[in-house]
Design a protein around this motif. Sequence first.
Motif, PDB file in Angstrom:
ATOM      1  N   ALA A 158     -14.948  13.539 -60.599  1.00 50.12           N
ATOM      2  CA  ALA A 158     -15.948  13.465 -59.532  1.00 50.12           C
ATOM      3  C   ALA A 158     -15.298  13.945 -58.244  1.00 50.12           C
ATOM      4  CB  ALA A 158     -16.468  12.045 -59.373  1.00 50.12           C
ATOM      5  N   PHE A 176     -16.520   5.835 -62.828  1.00 49.19           N
ATOM      6  CA  PHE A 176     -15.856   7.128 -62.739  1.00 49.19           C
ATOM      7  C   PHE A 176     -14.806   7.174 -63.859  1.00 49.19           C
ATOM      8  CE2 PHE A 176     -17.320   5.943 -58.549  1.00 49.19           C
ATOM      9  CZ  PHE A 176     -17.868   7.109 -58.033  1.00 49.19           C
ATOM     10  N   ALA A 180     -11.586  10.510 -59.369  1.00 51.83           N
ATOM     11  CA  ALA A 180     -12.604  10.492 -58.314  1.00 51.83           C
ATOM     12  C   ALA A 180     -11.925  10.879 -57.001  1.00 51.83           C
ATOM     13  CB  ALA A 180     -13.246   9.116 -58.196  1.00 51.83           C
TER      14      ALA A 180
END
Length: 632
Positions: A158, A176, A180
């Motif tokens: 992400a 996640f 991330a």
Amino acid sequence: MSTPHPVAPSWPHCAHGADPATDPVGCRGVHVLGLASCLAHLADAYRDAYLAGLTPGARIDHRGTTFTPALLLALLDALRDPSTGNAHLGDADFESATFEGDARFESATFEGGAEFQWATFKGDAWFDSATFKDHARFGAATFEGYAWFNSATIKGDAGFGSATFEHAAGFDSATFKGDAGFWPATFEGRAGFGAATFKGGATFGSATFADGATFERATFEGGAGFESATFKGDVWFRSATFEKYAEFESATFKGDAWFESATFVDAVQFGPLACAGRVGLSGAVFGGPVTLAFAVRRLECRRTRWSSTAEIRLRYATVDFAHTVFEYPLTIAAEPDPFVLTDGRHLAEDLFPNAPGPGVRVASLRGVDAAHLVLSDLDLSGCLFAGTVHLDQLRLEGACTFDMAPSAAHWRRWPPVRFTERRVLAEEHHWRVGQPRAVRGWNVAVLGAGRAGPLQLAPVYRALRKAFEDGKHEPGAADFYYGEMEMRRHADDIPRSERGLLTAYWALSGYGLRASRALIWLGTAMFLTIVLLMAFGLAQDTPKQTATGTIPAGGGKATFEIDTGNPQNPTDNRFTGERYEKALNVTLNSVVFRSSQQDLTTAGTYIEMTSRLTEPVLLGLAVLAIRNRVKR
């Protein structure tokens, strides 16, 4: 100054509305496959045909396209899975797209990568419960409204680097599964990551949180990086779990930072960081060896548990360590110089412009087992010690300072009282202020100290005395011995006879620690002895021997008795220089427990006996007091 023209995108774009003079690029939307316009500027018939040809899971490419709420809804309806009623997208590329109204992607599924770099969300962005089965990239995106990613799942990486959230951003309960990245995102509104799960690395380096941020119950399985992040409001990490590193080097907290009940499984270094408010570690658990480095106003570590060795280095801080549990050596130390970062720079300390100095104060050690505790260069003047276990094993290093008794005499009261300067506990300050007819100078501003009285403070002084003795600091130990005796003298659990003995010991020599007091009493006793000897003790003259007997008339053995008359006091002036010299000689010999061989009256004999009993004791108390102050 002329405004530069926008640069054309790298993809074939619509160019709708282009003007060679003002906007040579026009619409930046990518061409719909096989057509010469973007989705927003297609004729209705072509748009309907394109949408009708989409199936759930189809790949879509709408880079640079401007979506109205109706157009986005039409696109998502074309991709909606009939079995779930939710949009189902394959690879989705919305790079540099603009969403004019709300963008509602809640519960949508992205089978492939989701590209939203440089996208602009002018309304609210809804991605609640969305599932990204591959990566999700929102780098440099701008969220002008609210951004909701609550309960979303991102199975790939992400990327929110350089994204701007102008209002609240919600990632509560989001998952996640890859890395991330929020470096260096800007959260202008409240940021919520409550109960979020980061299975990969979570990077918030250089991110800015202009409002409050919440990471309560969040789980960082792959490590958390907040280096150089700026938190302008309060931030909460309550009950969060850091399974690997927790990197907060050079982070700046302008409000409070709460880590209550957080778990640091394998954190090695926490800081250096700067916090203008409080760092709350109460109830937190540190599983491995760790070094904490904080420049902070207040550090609260109540009921914190340390399962391995730890070192806490502080500047500007007031530390509350009540009821903390640690099983291995733990050091709390004041850092004399600014913290040095890994790149060689000093940690910025502009959050403390009016601080009197970088010293560190300890507020409480109540309930702590001090057997493995080391304190270095700390201000203990306001520290609460009552209830500390194994306080006699506490190690004090460097310049640890305590509060002092007010050094002043108070004669406008009866009985008059004079306090000699000595190290005292904060609890004694508070207790003395609460006594009837308390004198000025004792500090009442000690929070939480009201429950401790002489009965509780006597063993505290005793334990600290032993700690100072073990550290070969005998003068400091003497102060705490004095405090122990003072508390025993005022305690309610000792017999009256013992209290009388302690009072006499205090009055004569300050428990063998006040040489001046013993010397004053010695001088007084010697003066009184001299006066009494001159008045009643010295004979007027040395008595002469007299012989008495009888001589038989017819001769024979004669018997005589030789006697000396009783010494008599003079009838005239008794206070002469000669008599003073004799009295002084008698008195000085009495101090060293010797006889002066002077002729004394009966009263003088008793005066000398009393002098030989009391004055050597007073001299011994004075010598003992001097020894206690100078020995090492």
